[in-house]
Structure formats: C-alpha cells, structure tokens
Scaffold this active site. Structure first.
Site, mmCIF file in Angstrom:
data_model
loop_
_atom_site.group_PDB
_atom_site.id
_atom_site.type_symbol
_atom_site.label_atom_id
_atom_site.label_comp_id
_atom_site.label_asym_id
_atom_site.label_seq_id
_atom_site.Cartn_x
_atom_site.Cartn_y
_atom_site.Cartn_z
ATOM 1 N N ARG B 51 43.564 6.515 -4.813
ATOM 2 C CA ARG B 51 43.378 8.136 -5.084
ATOM 3 C C ARG B 51 44.597 8.733 -3.894
ATOM 4 O O ARG B 51 45.370 9.670 -4.294
ATOM 5 C CB ARG B 51 42.118 8.297 -4.403
ATOM 6 C CG ARG B 51 41.559 9.502 -4.215
ATOM 7 C CD ARG B 51 40.035 9.646 -3.762
ATOM 8 N NE ARG B 51 39.161 8.498 -4.357
ATOM 9 C CZ ARG B 51 38.759 8.604 -5.401
ATOM 10 N NH1 ARG B 51 38.549 9.807 -6.077
ATOM 11 N NH2 ARG B 51 37.748 7.528 -5.952
ATOM 12 N N THR B 52 44.631 8.185 -2.784
ATOM 13 C CA THR B 52 45.427 8.767 -1.737
ATOM 14 C C THR B 52 47.028 8.418 -2.146
ATOM 15 O O THR B 52 48.098 9.149 -2.197
ATOM 16 C CB THR B 52 45.303 7.888 -0.403
ATOM 17 O OG1 THR B 52 44.195 8.349 -0.104
ATOM 18 C CG2 THR B 52 46.438 8.537 0.577
ATOM 19 N N LYS B 80 52.759 -13.709 3.888
ATOM 20 C CA LYS B 80 53.667 -14.934 4.615
ATOM 21 C C LYS B 80 53.564 -15.222 6.095
ATOM 22 O O LYS B 80 54.321 -15.627 6.604
ATOM 23 C CB LYS B 80 54.800 -14.872 3.789
ATOM 24 C CG LYS B 80 54.857 -15.030 2.339
ATOM 25 C CD LYS B 80 56.423 -14.957 1.796
ATOM 26 C CE LYS B 80 56.492 -14.532 0.275
ATOM 27 N NZ LYS B 80 57.641 -14.003 -0.126
ATOM 28 N N ARG B 101 49.720 3.113 4.389
ATOM 29 C CA ARG B 101 48.195 2.958 4.548
ATOM 30 C C ARG B 101 48.113 1.416 5.124
ATOM 31 O O ARG B 101 48.773 0.654 4.619
ATOM 32 C CB ARG B 101 47.687 2.977 3.265
ATOM 33 C CG ARG B 101 46.397 2.524 3.297
ATOM 34 C CD ARG B 101 45.348 3.730 3.594
ATOM 35 N NE ARG B 101 43.906 3.732 3.303
ATOM 36 C CZ ARG B 101 43.390 4.700 2.830
ATOM 37 N NH1 ARG B 101 43.771 5.970 2.923
ATOM 38 N NH2 ARG B 101 41.922 4.302 2.256
ATOM 39 N N HIS B 129 43.550 9.915 9.486
ATOM 40 C CA HIS B 129 43.810 10.128 8.069
ATOM 41 C C HIS B 129 44.450 11.606 7.846
ATOM 42 O O HIS B 129 43.661 12.417 7.262
ATOM 43 C CB HIS B 129 42.894 9.803 7.083
ATOM 44 C CG HIS B 129 43.182 9.709 5.703
ATOM 45 N ND1 HIS B 129 44.476 9.690 5.039
ATOM 46 C CD2 HIS B 129 42.289 9.457 4.515
ATOM 47 C CE1 HIS B 129 44.249 9.667 3.940
ATOM 48 N NE2 HIS B 129 43.201 9.433 3.646
#
Lengths: 153, 315
Positions: B51-52, B80, B101, B129
């Site tokens: 969504r974001t 890694k 994010r 957020h």
C-alpha cells in the site's frame, strides 16, 4: 578514614576515583578503558567506608581525564568523588555531572532498535521521564530507559 | 548541505505542517506534472508494504520522476549481511532521494545521518510513519476545513497503533480534544497521556463505544484490534467485538463527521457504512498520493512557490 587510606598506596600524581559502589567497579574500569592503559593503576575493592558501608576506589598514576570522559561515570555511579593529585596533594576535587548527550556508552534496551543491529555508535539524550525521574532516550528509536537500568555497550 | 530528510513530523512546527498541506492541496488540483523530470526516486522496502510503496511510487511517477528500488528484502544484499549504511551509500550514488521502509526502529534516523541524499521515512518498525500522519492531517483538514479545535475520537488499539500516536503528537498545535476509546489491554500508554498534559491537549477516556460516545466527534479514527497483541486470548474474545462500528451507531453523529482508518480494515467497520456519507477511509488513502507528492518535493528542496509557478502541469 586514616586507616582506610593506608589500605591503598598514596599517589604522586594522577586521578583518584573514590566512593565507587563495589558492584559498579568493573563497569567503571570498562567505561574508562583502564585495561588498555600503560600507567600503574591501584584498585581497591570492597573497602570499608563510613559513608557507604563498602566501596571501591581506583587510583591511576600520571593520568588526567577530560571532564567529558569523567562525566560518563555519572551514568553508572553518579556519586563518585574525583580527586586530582599533584605532588601527593589533592589539588582539585570534582563531582561528575550527567551530560545532556551520551554517545557510544549505553546500549539501547530495545532489541528492534537499529543500534543493536548495525555496527554504529549509540546516542542517548538525557530527559526527565513522566515520573520526574531522569531517563535516557534513544536518539534513534525514541525508547526510554531508566538510569537505574542502563547497560553499557 | 542542509539535511532535508523526513524522519518524523513530531518536530514540525505548525507553520511547516500548514505549508505542506497547502502544497498537497496544489497537487490535488493538478496531480500530473513533469516537475520532477530527470529525477530518480529510490524506494527501498526492507519490509513489504504494498500500500505505502504503491502510493509513493505513484506520487513520484505522476510528477515525472523515475523510480528504482526493491520491494522484497530477500532479493537484496542485506540478506548477505550488508549493513544498512552500505546499502544507503550504494543507492545514493544512483538516486536523488530515497524512500525507505525498514523493520528496525530508528533505521530512518540513522539512514538520514549517513546518506548524502534526502531520506523519506516510509515507516521504521513501530517507531514513526510520517507520511501516514501527513495524509491523516490532510484528510482532517480537507473534510473539516480546519485543524483547529476539533474533537477526535481514536478507537481500538491505542497501545501499539503508531498512527494514533503520531497523529496525537502532530495535532498538538491545533487545540484538539481527543477521546480515547479502547479496552484496558490496548489503552493509550501513560507516556502519551503525559505528553497530552505537557502540551495542554485535552483528552477523555471511554470504555464504552456507543452512539452517545461518538455523538460529538468531528473525526472518528478507527483502528484494528489485532489478535496477536493479546497475551490472553480469552481477553481478546471478550473485547474483539466491542469496538466495531455499526451503521446504527451513526444516528447521532454530526453531519460533517468523517470516519478515518489507516487500512487495512478487517471487521471493525461494518461494510454497510462504506456507502454512508460519513465514510472517508478510501478517500483518505487517495489523499496519501497528494500528501506524498508534497513530502517528496519538499525533501528535494522544491518550495510551494515552485509548485504554484509550475509550468509543467499536464492537463
């Protein structure tokens, strides 16, 4: 007091850190990186103290710390006394003051904090928490930790 | 160079918030432009959030920027053992701005300190957020015509819901009255109540959730009560259906009242409400596009004047 002083050798010049709670002694040693120092260091552990029952003391010959270095001690034992010695005389007595910011000293208690997952220095702001007590707030994840519960890096 | 990164909007002044809302308003009027022609926006999603990500990528694309990035951390070098710093340094060679994010808290702050290009925090763990907060503010502003003196009812998970915490902090400039409606297990944490007291924010706590409790609401902000938050599943069973919004509960609601929800919704808003004029959660998500266009432009150093005098609008 006289008898107690005799338990640890006198210092010609250097720094004496006195009134360390014995359970904090090794943290103080780690914090000041004494294990890496070349000068002679005398450590007194579990000495009798009128003021505290038992205490510990560290004498470091020929070493003078910056205020910044010494103030870090406030995180683990805010009531230590510092004496600066020159020619067997105490030329200055100091108390430690908690700085506003602590970089690379305290570990964040939040396992999901970036500082516990990335090779980087921690950074804490000293704040008053909701109970009016002093707390440390992580610069990164914003979680607060009580001063009584801090763990060093 | 001044650090133009956006890590949190908790520190933004009232003027800065209003300025960004003005900018979002302009992007709503004219969404398609070539304002960011020649720019590259990187979207680094160390944790999936479709969504974001879609919202940010659409915001960039509709302004003419090109988008690079990854949507799944499994395909990147972090599996890694590459550090976040190394990833950021590498990507900053290619992109003008990084939208990130991350599942770790504080990751955005750290990235903004090591990155030569601006970082936009698209969520860092349970911490911040800010683009969600910005679109919440924009939705409130748009539906009420102001942010001042509003009654905002927060319902559901007020303990872990980071969107409600950020909204509460961002609203401190606007003399709101908050109503906290939650079960004991999920009530507003003391640290935020203390924040309210310090910042002179009025709040009232409710346990019941009825037509009367929400009668004076200007904004009804619903959140999901998540099963996984409960240690005692008996408790969950007891409270899970207490904070569901039913159409019948809206009979006393103000006409201008609007229902917001950060989405995804499960069952906390009855589907029959979707067609009610009070429902606003889908428009709210749409507003995220304009809010994010404003945040990207601001982080890239473009001003409201640049946006007002923009000659690249595509009609």
């Amino acid at each position: 007091m006289k008898r107690e002083e005799l338990l640890v050798a006198a210092l010609e010049s250097g720094t004496v850190i006195d009134h360390i709670p014995s359970n904090k002694l090794f943290e103080v040693i780690n914090l000041l990186h004494l294990e890496k120092m070349k000068s002679s260091i005398t450590v007194g552990y579990n000495l009798k103290s009128n003021k505290m029952g038992h205490k510990s003391i560290i004498k470091i010959a020929g070493k003078f710390f910056s205020d910044e270095e010494l103030n870090q001690l406030a995180v683990i034992s805010p009531n230590v006394t510092l004496c600066i010695i020159r020619d067997y005389e105490v030329v200055e007595k100091k108390e430690v003051v908690l700085p506003d910011e602590l970089k690379g000293i305290v570990r964040c208690a939040n396992p999901k904090c970036i500082t516990n997952n990335e090779p980087m220095k921690t950074d804490f702001h000293v704040v008053d928490n909701e109970n009016g007590k002093v707390a440390l707030r992580c610069h990164y994840c914003n979680k607060e930790v009580d001063l009584d519960n801090v763990k060093l890096v | 160079m001044e650090n133009r990164s956006l890590v949190t909007i908790a520190d933004h002044s009232k003027e800065k918030i209003m300025y960004l809302l003005r900018m979002a308003e302009e992007f709503e009027k004219h969404t398609n432009r070539k304002l960011l022609d020649g720019k590259v926006v990187a979207t680094l999603f160390f944790e999936p959030s479709t969504r974001t990500r879609l919202s940010f990528e659409t915001a960039a694309n509709r302004l003419g920027a090109r988008v690079i990035g990854f949507t799944d951390p499994k395909v990147t070098s972090s599996t890694k053992g590459e550090t976040l710093k190394d990833t950021i340094m590498m990507v900053s060679n290619y992109a003008d701005i990084i939208v990130m994010r991350h599942y770790l808290e504080g990751a955005a702050r750290y990235a903004s300190e090591v990155s030569p290009v601006p970082i936009i925090n698209a969520g860092d763990g349970a911490n911040q957020h800010p683009s969600q907060t910005m679109l919440d503010l924009y939705s409130i502003y748009k539906t009420q015509g102001t942010l001042e003196n509003l009654h905002i009812h927060l319902v559901g998970d007020l303990k872990y819901g980071r969107t409600v915490h950020s909204l509460l902090m961002a609203m401190r400039h606007f003399n709101p009255t908050f109503h906290f409606i939650a079960p004991d297990e999920l009530k507003m944490p003391d640290v935020y109540k203390e924040y309210c007291r310090k910042n002179h924010i009025n709040y009232v706590e409710h346990k019941d959730f009825t037509a009367d409790t929400i009668a004076d609401a200007d904004i009804l902000y619903m959140t999901r009560v998540q099963k996984e938050r409960f240690t005692d599943l008996m408790e969950y069973e007891k409270v899970k259906d207490l904070y569901l919004l039913k159409l019948s509960m809206l009979e006393k609601a103000k006409e201008k009242m609007r229902i917001l929800h950060p989405l995804p919704r499960v069952n906390e808003i009855e589907y029959a409400i979707d067609d009610d004029p009070h429902a606003y959660y889908f428009e709210q998500a749409h507003n995220g596009l304009f809010a994010r266009q404003a945040l990207i432009c601001d982080a890239l150093g473009l001003t409201l004047d640049d946006v007002l005098n923009d000659r690249t609008i595509i009609e």
